[in-house]
Scaffold this motif. Structure first.
Motif, short mmCIF file in Angstrom:
data_model
loop_
_atom_site.label_atom_id
_atom_site.label_comp_id
_atom_site.label_asym_id
_atom_site.label_seq_id
_atom_site.Cartn_x
_atom_site.Cartn_y
_atom_site.Cartn_z
N ARG A 67 0.82 -1.23 -0.02
CA ARG A 67 0.14 0.15 -0.04
C ARG A 67 0.87 1.34 0.04
N ARG B 30 0.45 5.35 9.95
CA ARG B 30 -0.42 5.36 10.94
C ARG B 30 -1.81 5.96 10.35
N GLY B 31 -1.71 7.07 9.69
CA GLY B 31 -2.79 7.19 8.77
C GLY B 31 -3.76 6.34 8.03
N LEU B 32 -3.14 5.24 7.72
CA LEU B 32 -3.75 4.11 7.15
C LEU B 32 -4.04 3.15 8.26
N GLY B 33 -3.92 3.45 9.32
CA GLY B 33 -4.51 2.77 10.40
C GLY B 33 -3.65 1.62 11.14
N TYR B 34 -2.25 1.77 10.96
CA TYR B 34 -1.14 0.70 11.33
C TYR B 34 -0.67 1.33 12.86
N GLY B 35 -0.62 0.31 13.59
CA GLY B 35 -0.07 0.61 14.82
C GLY B 35 1.55 0.56 14.93
#
Lengths: 85, 85
Positions: A67, B30-35
């Motif tokens: 991604r 982080r903006g894509l939701g990953y920690g």
């Protein structure tokens, strides 16, 4: 509670794709007098991430590569993963 | 006649130096939701060079690092060297 993993992701251009930064570096090294035949430049991302387990960590790193971290058309990637204390 | 050597040089920022590209990548992940806790970006130069022998090849690679490939103030580097067929 999530665990912490350390991933080292190597991103390099697929063979056949020209590498302008590598070519510029090779030219500069030749200009300094070095017998340099070829230079290729790759990138390494060292990522500290949270995941439930090793399988999930691997899946997340694959996703990040596809991604954001690589261009699937022209980049190859490999990664190493280890669990942190 | 010179021999051919393949050097893989890893260039990374010294601890304590901020890494804007790593921070931007961490923010995007982080903006894509990953920690994601932290990201550091390093560079790898794969260099095909000529040298009389392994000792000279190592010396040349050290020189290239100091003269062109790294900023000695803020970069660390390591390298691997192997002789080509």
């Amino acid at each position: 509670m999530p665990n912490r993993y350390f991933a080292r992701v190597y991103v390099s251009l697929k063979p056949g794709y020209s590498d302008p930064e590598g070519e510029a570096t090779a030219g500069a090294l030749r200009g300094l007098g070095y017998g340099v035949e070829d230079v290729r430049v790759s990138k390494v991302y060292e990522i500290l991430l949270e995941a439930k387990n090793r399988d999930e960590a691997g899946r997340l790193v694959e996703e990040m590569c596809k991604r954001l971290l690589t261009n699937p058309t022209k980049d190859d990637y490999t990664y190493e993963l280890r669990e942190m204390e």
